[in-house]
Design an enzyme around this catalytic site. Structure first.
Site, mmCIF file in Angstrom:
data_model
loop_
_atom_site.group_PDB
_atom_site.id
_atom_site.type_symbol
_atom_site.label_atom_id
_atom_site.label_comp_id
_atom_site.label_asym_id
_atom_site.label_seq_id
_atom_site.Cartn_x
_atom_site.Cartn_y
_atom_site.Cartn_z
ATOM 1 C CB CYS A 95 -0.885 -0.004 1.250
ATOM 2 S SG CYS A 95 -1.587 -1.619 1.641
ATOM 3 C CG LEU A 115 7.708 -8.444 -13.459
ATOM 4 C CD1 LEU A 115 8.414 -7.157 -13.024
ATOM 5 C CD2 LEU A 115 6.503 -8.127 -14.327
#
EC number: 6.3.5.4
Length: 586
Positions: A2, A231
């Protein structure tokens, strides 16, 4: 994870102050678009922008203990939270969120609980019983965090510069592996691994132990209640992350929720080395592969946004951060909220090409220690902020605490590059996953030469950036650079161009001081430039600047060397042909 913002002891509990804190917190909304929270206790404000990964239904923040006397705002993932909950049988948890354990651990152990956390985190904890507070950041600095100070004596904490730079008299990076206690009014290091002293380790190289430690680091990071992927650049590090993830995904809770087919993502210019290699790895391990191509102009158009979000003017960070920024937007558009990435391996295993020139194991080890300690200013910062710009979380298994302990305990003689023996960069890692019976990767991928991300996306990318910068920065401007920018004076037009943009967004002196500087060759520290006298005339962070090492070094530099009678060396590792037939895409 966050975005967090806290203003502590500001001597102002007015509605106007609350509105200002909300306004600043919204600057971090890209980090957490799922929910916003703000708790005020007197003149203390704890704000939160949530990206829901674990327990998205009930894990909103700030978080509290049972009687709400302890308040916590957290940016993090606590991978051992279930184990920690079992150690707190007398506590009642409000949510299933992994970060819910922090307030309760503080109740039981005071300020000495931080080392119990296995994860990545930045948090602010307010104890309303005595109005004290505690701030902590994870071991290596995977999460980004800043601390600032107001003229009124207040302390400010934010995940990004933009949350506090306009309201603080001074601000700086919050050091990783540290906590700050308002009771002691000082920083204290909580992370003290054996390698941190830079004493030369002597443990024998155990490839199986290294492999198992990495597999455990991957498995614990598959803790998620939302869609995720990996990724995949086709280089060693990301390929190992993808291969191990694909191998163990089926047995996880995540697979039961989202399916056992792993999704992988790659970005590059048309014809880029990474695109081809990533495609081959994806086919080999069986992922659903997503390939994103961008143009040099696409990247140039995004530079200002990248500098605003990543909050740096460091050249190599911007070069690599731009394609990652563009890719993250595409990934998020597919509904994915978390990815695993390969940062940290080059620092741990002496993977950068300049390590070919390391004179001895002592200097190699000291350089790896320095590189790991600085990761929070470079690759961790890039991976965190370029993904969070689009509300995407990046997890980095190579920076797992336990894995680092194993890898950094190996006698560094094993990390020395010995070309005559076929030992190229990161040999100990490659060897650990060189399994003939159950291969993790095609042999030539496992032994593919190190390619920095900003090079692997396409060699034309860096050249295009330099050409673009030259159109905006004149020779006359460069002559006056030291007067305009006396700190971290840009020594190239590209660096000057990035600095101009950065100063427009972040004009404060504290902001420019937060960015590292110094000469570098192929991402080295300034100290390592001494390993080769020729490097002082060829300072560029690209791996292609490693003259005589990189197989595709800058052509003009190669020509100069050849004209002087110096033949560039090629790295030809000794390897066997993989027993499995693998199609190489042309």
């Amino acid at each position: 994870m966050c975005g967090i913002l806290a203003v502590l002891g500001c001597s102002d509990d007015s509605q106007a102050k609350r509105v200002r804190v909300l306004e600043l917190s919204r600057r971090l909304k890209h980090r957490g678009p799922d929910w916003s929270g703000l708790h005020q206790h007197g003149d203390n404000f704890l704000a939160h922008q949530r990206l829901a990964i674990v327990d998205p239904a009930s894990g909103d923040q700030p978080l509290f203990n049972e009687d709400q006397s302890i308040i916590v705002t957290v940016n993090g993932e606590i991978f051992n939270h279930e184990e920690l909950r079992k150690q707190l049988p007398n506590h009642k948890f409000r949510t299933g969120c992994d970060c819910d354990v922090i307030a309760h651990l503080y109740e039981e152990h005071g300020e000495n609980f931080v080392d119990m956390l296995d994860g990545i985190f930045s948090f602010v904890l307010l104890d309303t019983r005595d109005n004290s507070f505690l701030v902590a950041r994870d071991a290596i600095g995977v999460t980004s965090l800043y601390i600032g100070y107001g003229l009124d004596g207040s302390v400010w904490i934010a995940s990004e510069l933009k949350g506090l730079n306009d309201d603080c008299e001074h601000f700086e990076l919050f050091p990783p592996g540290h906590l700050y206690s308002s009771k002691e009014k000082e920083f204290r290091r909580w992370y003290n691994p054996p390698w941190f002293s830079e004493a030369i380790p002597s443990a024998p190289y155990d490839p199986l132990a290294l492999r198992q430690a990495f597999e455990k680091a991957i498995i614990k990071r598959l803790m998620t209640d939302v869609p995720f992927g990996v990724l995949l650049s086709g280089g060693l590090d990301s390929s190992l992350v993808a291969s191990v993830t694909a191998r163990y995904l089926a047995d996880t809770k995540a697979a039961k929720q989202w399916g056992s087919k792993l999704h992988s993502f790659c970005v590059g210019l048309e014809g880029a080395p990474d695109l081809k290699a990533a495609r081959e790895v994806a086919d080999y391990i069986g992922t659903v592969h997503h390939e994103f191509q961008y143009t040099i102009q696409d990247g140039i158009d995004a530079i200002e946004d990248v500098i605003y979000h990543v909050e740096t003017y460091d050249v190599t960070t911007i070069r690599a951060g731009t394609p990652m920024f563009l890719m993250s937007r595409k990934i998020k558009s597919l509904g994915v909220k978390m990815v695993l990435s390969g940062e940290g391996s080059d620092e741990i295993f002496a993977g950068y090409l300049y390590f070919h020139k390391a004179p001895n194991k002592e200097e190699l080890h000291q350089e790896t220690c320095s590189k790991i300690k600085a990761l929070h200013k470079y690759d961790c910062l890039r991976a965190n902020k370029s993904t969070y710009a689009w509300g995407l979380e990046a997890r980095v298994p190579f920076l797992d605490k336990k894995f680092i302990d194993v890898a950094m305990g190996i006698d560094p003689e094993n990390k020395m590059i010995k070309r005559d023996e076929g030992r190229i960069e990161k040999w100990v890692l490659r060897k650990a996953f060189d399994d003939e019976e159950n291969p993790y990767l095609p042999k030539h991928i496992l032994y593919r030469q190190k390619e920095q991300f900003s090079d692997g996306v396409g060699y034309g990318w860096i050249d295009g950036l330099k050409d673009h910068a030259a159109k905006h920065v004149t020779d006359k401007m460069m002559l006056n650079a030291s007067n305009i920018y006396p700190f971290n004076t840009p020594n190239t037009k590209e660096a000057y161009y990035y600095r101009m943009i950065f100063e427009r967004f972040f004009p404060q002196n504290s902001a420019r001081l937060s960015v590292p500087g110094g000469a570098s060759i192929a991402c080295s520290t300034e100290k390592a430039i001494e390993w080769d006298a020729a490097w002082s005339n060829n300072l560029d962070p690209s791996g292609r600047a490693a003259l005589g090492v990189h197989d595709s070094a800058y052509d003009d530099q190669l020509n100069k060397s050849v004209s002087k009678g110096v033949e560039p060396e090629k790295i030809i590792p000794k390897m066997e042909v993989s027993p499995l037939g693998v199609a190489i895409l042309s």
